[in-house]
Each structure stands twice: as structure tokens, then as C-alpha cells.
Design an enzyme around this catalytic site. Structure first.
Site, PDB file in Angstrom:
ATOM      1  N   ARG A 174       0.821  -1.209   0.000  1.00 39.38           N
ATOM      2  CA  ARG A 174       0.000   0.000   0.000  1.00 39.38           C
ATOM      3  C   ARG A 174       0.852   1.254   0.000  1.00 39.38           C
ATOM      4  O   ARG A 174       1.909   1.292   0.610  1.00 39.38           O
ATOM      5  CB  ARG A 174      -0.887   0.054   1.260  1.00 39.38           C
ATOM      6  CG  ARG A 174      -1.958  -0.993   1.272  1.00 39.38           C
ATOM      7  CD  ARG A 174      -2.951  -0.759   2.373  1.00 39.38           C
ATOM      8  NE  ARG A 174      -2.304  -0.605   3.656  1.00 39.38           N
ATOM      9  CZ  ARG A 174      -2.835   0.064   4.674  1.00 39.38           C
ATOM     10  NH1 ARG A 174      -4.010   0.641   4.544  1.00 39.38           N
ATOM     11  NH2 ARG A 174      -2.203   0.137   5.818  1.00 39.38           N
ATOM     12  N   SER A 187       7.398  -5.067   7.174  1.00 36.48           N
ATOM     13  CA  SER A 187       7.065  -6.081   8.187  1.00 36.48           C
ATOM     14  C   SER A 187       7.932  -7.324   8.099  1.00 36.48           C
ATOM     15  O   SER A 187       7.446  -8.444   7.862  1.00 36.48           O
ATOM     16  CB  SER A 187       5.589  -6.429   8.068  1.00 36.48           C
ATOM     17  OG  SER A 187       4.836  -5.250   8.094  1.00 36.48           O
ATOM     18  N   ASP A 214       5.406  -3.615  11.472  1.00 42.22           N
ATOM     19  CA  ASP A 214       3.943  -3.442  11.572  1.00 42.22           C
ATOM     20  C   ASP A 214       3.442  -3.536  13.019  1.00 42.22           C
ATOM     21  O   ASP A 214       2.448  -2.896  13.387  1.00 42.22           O
ATOM     22  CB  ASP A 214       3.175  -4.417  10.661  1.00 42.22           C
ATOM     23  CG  ASP A 214       3.615  -5.863  10.801  1.00 42.22           C
ATOM     24  OD1 ASP A 214       4.582  -6.140  11.526  1.00 42.22           O
ATOM     25  OD2 ASP A 214       2.983  -6.740  10.155  1.00 42.22           O
TER      26      ASP A 214
HETATM   27  C1  BGC Z   1       7.790 -10.864  10.349  1.00 39.41           C
HETATM   28  C2  BGC Z   1       7.513  -9.749  11.320  1.00 39.41           C
HETATM   29  C3  BGC Z   1       6.129  -9.206  11.098  1.00 39.41           C
HETATM   30  C4  BGC Z   1       5.104 -10.332  11.124  1.00 39.41           C
HETATM   31  C5  BGC Z   1       3.695  -9.848  10.883  1.00 39.41           C
HETATM   32  C6  BGC Z   1       6.672 -11.913  10.386  1.00 39.41           C
HETATM   33  O1  BGC Z   1       6.878 -12.859   9.390  1.00 39.41           O
HETATM   34  O2  BGC Z   1       9.015 -11.495  10.639  1.00 39.41           O
HETATM   35  O3  BGC Z   1       8.467  -8.726  11.199  1.00 39.41           O
HETATM   36  O4  BGC Z   1       5.838  -8.278  12.111  1.00 39.41           O
HETATM   37  O5  BGC Z   1       5.421 -11.286  10.140  1.00 39.41           O
HETATM   38  O6  BGC Z   1       3.561  -9.196   9.682  1.00 39.41           O
END
Ligand code: BGC
Length: 553
Positions: A170, A233, A287
Site C-alpha cells: 500500500r 514487516s 507493523d
Molecule cells: C515478520 C515480522 C512481522 C510479522 C507480521 C513476520 O513474518 O518477521 O516482522 O511483524 O510477520 O507481519
């Protein structure tokens, strides 16, 4: 030029877009859903209330009828309460066959003692992660985020934000003004499989291109420099808000030449190389951090953030003096910092093998990151549907389910294709009525061409789905309990985002119930669904970061 299929555009943030594949089967449906939602909400609320009242009355009459008149009409446990497991014990199967099925369902059960054991192991892993001497061998990395303050609500600026973490990506424009509700414009672009597994160059030029298209289509002033907050994320070792080294890809991503790179600098390079937009990447956040920040914007008791979507993770407020692995200078006035636990990696050293089933092992073996993200593979939306599919396949193999169907159509079913059983099916099946199984039958027909599953077969499928999601919810609660105990606050708001948590019909209830059992009544908690953490969260962090920078005034 990169691919730029646009999925949807909204001027409010209405849906969780981190998990395209799981919660949305048709992106066009979503586009019209997004556009029509507000209108529908406004026009249908009265009808909804009336239908609600009628349904409650009908339900009450039905319940009193059932209480007063014992029924022997069905040999199954039929209930209007769709969360009651159907009784597979009254089927035509032999006792041995039922035991075989039960044995497999039991592999997903977690007693309170086992949960306590898992909590102890996780707590020790977290401690290892925070400690400089043991950090390198810790599964749970406990990464400092350099976010030391919650938002005040006084942040003010026009900010661009990017949100990358699932199959959609996004671009957002957020207008923050003191004492005003933020205005958010949001556009979703697809990140195709070929980009997710292609080169870093392809990924970053795609991102920069989407950013350019967004700015152009929204007539943003191309002569002005905008600050940008990036919600990225994936696990990053941060040395500051705008200095983040990617440690590994997770979920479905595996772009080459990016691990070990500074993500902020890399993105800036691709933006600048275009020459047609002026954007300064100011902050990168996870995130989970965005989720905490966007909720804390309204609720100052927020101290813990959970994501339960395609992937899973949590972050929380830790005392700076307990974070032994800090590498950069932190103002001594800052006593606390959000720590990104990256708990998805929990179990990589084998510490939770005693609760892993053969299906978990199979999922790991056939994944793109073998041996990694073990906890995530037991808990998050990317894997739950596949766990159910693998268990069904084993039952088929042992002639314990769909026996007649398989004779007719053996091995021609989509069910035999990896990834074909979407996690969103679990939501539908688990809320299906135990008397008719209408939705379960439709899914089985659509997915697997199974025309006439028996009532008992549907009951078994529902029990499998329930066992898989219940385990995920309990493990999530155990993780949250460890953190609540660690923070030991009298009151804590837990900010949550992610499609699995948001849309699964009983995920929140099971997490809440289990968590209540696991923590002391002195640690009161409240679970709040965050609204647009990845957008608003990144924007408030970016607004604070550039507060005194004259180029953004
Ligand atoms: C990532 C995290 C992320 C989570 C949710 C995981 O696979 O390692 O950094 O916060 O997914 O999106």
C-alpha cells in the site's frame, strides 16, 4: 517499467490489506466493497438492527423449545451455537477409525501445563535475545526499534507512508493535524509472486514506481519534498529510526540481494534514481510498532502490539536498561523503548518440538524457509489452511474420510495441490451449522469437486479446522501472557491487527479466555483492534522524527 496492478483505493482505511491471499479471493470484489462500504453502512444500519432483534428473539424461542423438548431427531450434536464442535463420535465409523481420527486431533491439544511450559521457554528465549552475550544464539531476537515515545495526538504534517508485508503493498497519504482525526488516502497495489521471489532491484523499482503513480494520481505537489514512513514487516536490525538492516525475509518473500542491506538507504536510492518525485524516507518501522502507535494515538495505556495475519509477531514497551543489545545512542531521558520481539522465529532451536505435529514438520519441510519461523508456521494465517489440508490428506490416505468420493474421483481433486485450502475457509467452516454444513459442502465441492460429502465427513473437517485454530489462539495467548507478566502493568491495552485475528469468528474469544487464565488478575488487559497501524502508525513516527526539520515545514 514494473507491474502496477491497482487493487483498491479508499479515502478511509477500511480493511486489513496485509493478507491478500487469505482473506480476499477476488480483488475486484474488494474494490467495490471498499467503495460501497460506507454507503452501505449508512443505509443498512436500521435494517441490520431490525434483523438483529428478530434473530435474537427467534434464537431465544428456539433455545427454550429445545430445552423443554428433548430431541432424538438427530444422532449428531446439533446446536445453533456454531462454535460447538460437531460430535463425530456418533458416526458410522468403527471405534478404531474414530480413535484414529481423535488421535490426530489430539496432536493439536495444549493443556494448561504445556502452555505454562511453553511460556517458560519463551521467557528464557526473550531474555537470551535481549542479552548481548547470548543474543547471537537466541531464536527470539528482541530487536530494539528506537521508538521511545508514544504519540501525543499533537503530531502534525502531511506524510507519505508505505506498507509492505504481505501479497499486497500500500501507498498512503496521511494528513495529521493536532486535535483532528487523521485523513488517510490509501491505494493498494499487488506484489506479484514474481516480484516477491525476484531480485531486490525488481522489488524496489516496483515500490518506487507505485509511489510515483500514487503521487501523480493524487495531484500531490511534485515540487515539494514529502517525508515518508515505511512500514516494513520483516525482521530488521535497527541502529536508529532510519537505519535498518534486513535480517531475513519471511512469509512468501525471498528477493535476492536484499538481506544484509539497509532498507531505508536502498529505497531512497531507487526513489532518487527516478528523478521525478521528491520524497525523503525518514523512518522504518515494523507493523507491530505501527499497531501500537496507531492505537496509542487514542489510548495511552497501549503497551503491547500483536499481529496475527499472514505472519505473526509482537512488540512491547521495555525498560531501556533491560535491553542489553542496544547499539546506538539513546537519549538518557528516554527510559523505555518499543522492542520488536520477532517471536515468529521461536522454536528454531528445537525448543518447542515436543508440541509440533507431523503436519507442522511437513509444512516446514516444503516451505521456502526450512527450519525458520517455526512458531509462525504453527500460528499464522499463511499456514493454518495448509495444516488443515495436510491433515485431511492423511485421513484420505488412511481411508478415514471421503471414502466413497475418492473411489469415484481419486486424486483428481484440487485438495491435492499445496496451498489450495485457504485459511479463509476455516472462518466459514467453523461458523457453519452442524445440522446442514451448507458452507462446508460448498467449499468441499468448489475446492475439491467432492459432490456429496457425508454429514460425518463434514463434521470431521470442521473438527480439524477448530483444532488447528484453537491451538493457534492458545499459543498466541501464551506469548502475550509472557509479555504481560514481563511488563507487569496494572492495566495494559493490547493493540491487535492482522486478518486472522480480525476476521476469524472465535480467534479473539479464545485468545482472551486463554490469556485470562494465564495471567494474574493484577495484570488487567484489554484487547483493541487497531485501525490502520501500518499507515497511521508510520505517519506519527515520521511526523515526530521530522518535527524540527525545516525542509518539511
Ligand atoms: C515478520 C515480522 C512481522 C510479522 C507480521 C513476520 O513474518 O518477521 O516482522 O511483524 O510477520 O507481519
Amino acid at each position: 517499467m514494473s507491474e502496477t496492478p491497482v487493487v483498491t483505493e479508499t479515502t478511509q482505511t477500511l480493511v486489513d490489506d496485509t493478507v491478500g491471499q487469505i482473506m480476499k479471493s477476488n480483488t475486484n470484489k474488494l474494490a467495490s466493497f471498499g467503495k460501497n462500504l460506507i454507503r452501505k453502512l449508512l443505509t443498512t444500519s436500521a435494517t441490520t438492527i431490525s434483523i438483529g432483534i428478530v434473530s435474537v428473539l427467534a434464537y431465544a424461542i428456539y433455545r427454550s423449545y429445545r430445552r423443554s423438548k428433548p430431541t432424538n431427531a438427530s444422532k449428531y450434536q446439533v446446536s445453533l451455537d456454531s462454535y460447538v464442535e460437531p460430535d463425530i463420535g456418533k458416526s458410522k465409523r468403527t471405534k478404531e477409525q474414530l480413535e484414529e481420527i481423535q488421535k490426530r486431533l489430539d496432536e493439536f491439544k495444549l493443556s494448561d501445563e504445556i502452555l505454562q511450559q511453553i511460556m517458560d521457554i519463551l521467557e528464557a528465549e526473550m531474555e537470551k535475545g535481549l542479552n548481548r552475550g547470548t543474543h547471537s544464539e537466541a531464536d527470539v531476537k528482541m530487536l530494539p526499534t528506537y521508538v521511545c515515545q508514544l504519540p501525543t495526538g499533537k503530531e502534525s504534517n502531511d506524510i507519505l507512508a508505505l506498507d509492505l508485508g504481505g501479497s499486497n503493498f500500500r501507498v498512503l497519504f496521511i494528513r495529521l493535524r493536532e486535535n483532528e482525526e487523521p485523513v488517510i488516502v490509501n491505494k493498494v497495489f499487488i506484489v506479484s509472486e514474481s516480484i516477491m521471489k525476484g531480485t531486490g532491484e525488481k522489488l524496489f523499482s516496483h515500490i518506487a514506481n507505485c509511489l510515483y503513480l500514487f503521487m501523480k494520481n493524487h495531484n500531490l505537489d511534485m515540487t515539494r519534498t514529502y517525508p515518508l514512513g515505511f512500514t516494513f514487516s520483516f525482521p530488521c536490525r535497527q541502529l536508529g529510526l532510519s537505519n535498518s538492516i534486513l535480517l531475513r525475509w519471511t512469509k512468501g518473500f525471498l528477493c535476492s540481494d536484499v538481506v544484509g542491506e539497509d532498507i531505508v538507504a536502498t529505497l531512497q536510492k531507487y526513489i532518487d534514481a527516478r528523478g521525478d518525485i521528491k520524497v525523503k524516507v525518514c523512518v522504518l518501522i515494523n507493523d507491530t510498532v505501527g499497531t501500537v502507535m496507531s492505537t496509542a494515538y487514542y489510548d495511552r495505556k497501549t503497551a503491547l502490539g500483536l499481529i496475527l495475519g499472514t505472519g505473526t509477531n509482537a512488540c512491547y514497551i521495555e525498560n531501556v536498561d533491560r535491553i542489553g543489545i542496544l547499539e546506538s545512542y539513546v537519549d538518557p531521558d528516554q527510559k523505555q523503548m518499543l522492542v520488536n520481539t520477532e517471536w515468529g522465529a521461536f522454536g528454531e532451536n528445537g525448543s518447542i518440538d515436543f508440541i509440533r505435529s507431523r503436519y507442522d514438520e511437513e509444512i516446514d519441510k516444503t516451505s521456502i524457509n526450512v527450519g525458520k519461523q517455526i512458531f509462525e508456521k504453527m500460528v499464522s494465517g499463511m499456514y493454518l489452511g495448509e495444516l488443515v489440508r495436510l491433515m485431511i490428506l492423511e485421513l484420505i490416505d488412511r481411508e478415514l474420510i471421503f471414502v466413497d468420493e475418492m473411489k469415484k474421483n481419486a486424486y483428481r481433486h484440487a485438495l491435492f495441490t499445496k496451498g489450495s485450502f485457504y485459511t479463509k475457509y476455516l472462518n466459514e467452516i467453523e461458523t457453519d451449522s452442524n445440522s446442514k454444513f451448507t458452507r462446508t459442502k460448498r467449499i468441499l465441492k468448489e475446492l475439491a469437486g467432492i459432490e456429496n460429502p457425508s454429514h460425518e465427513d463434514c463434521a470431521v473437517v470442521k473438527c480439524i479446522c477448530m483444532a488447528v485454530t484453537k491451538r493457534a489462539a492458545k499459543l498466541t495467548a501464551a506469548g502475550l501472557a509472557v509479555i504481560l507478566k514481563r511488563m507487569n502493568r496494572a492495566e495494559c491495552t493490547i493493540a491487535v491487527d492482522g486478518s486472522l485475528f480480525r476476521y476469524h469468528p472465535r480467534m479473539q474469544a479464545v485468545v482472551e479466555k486463554t490469556l485470562t487464565n494465564l495471567v494474574s488478575s493484577l495484570n488487567k488487559f484489554k484487547i483493541v483492534l487497531s485501525t490502520d497501524g501500518s499507515g497511521k502508525g508510520a505517519a506519527v513516527v515520521a511526523a515526530v522524527a521530522v518535527e524540527n526539520d525545516p525542509i518539511f515545514k
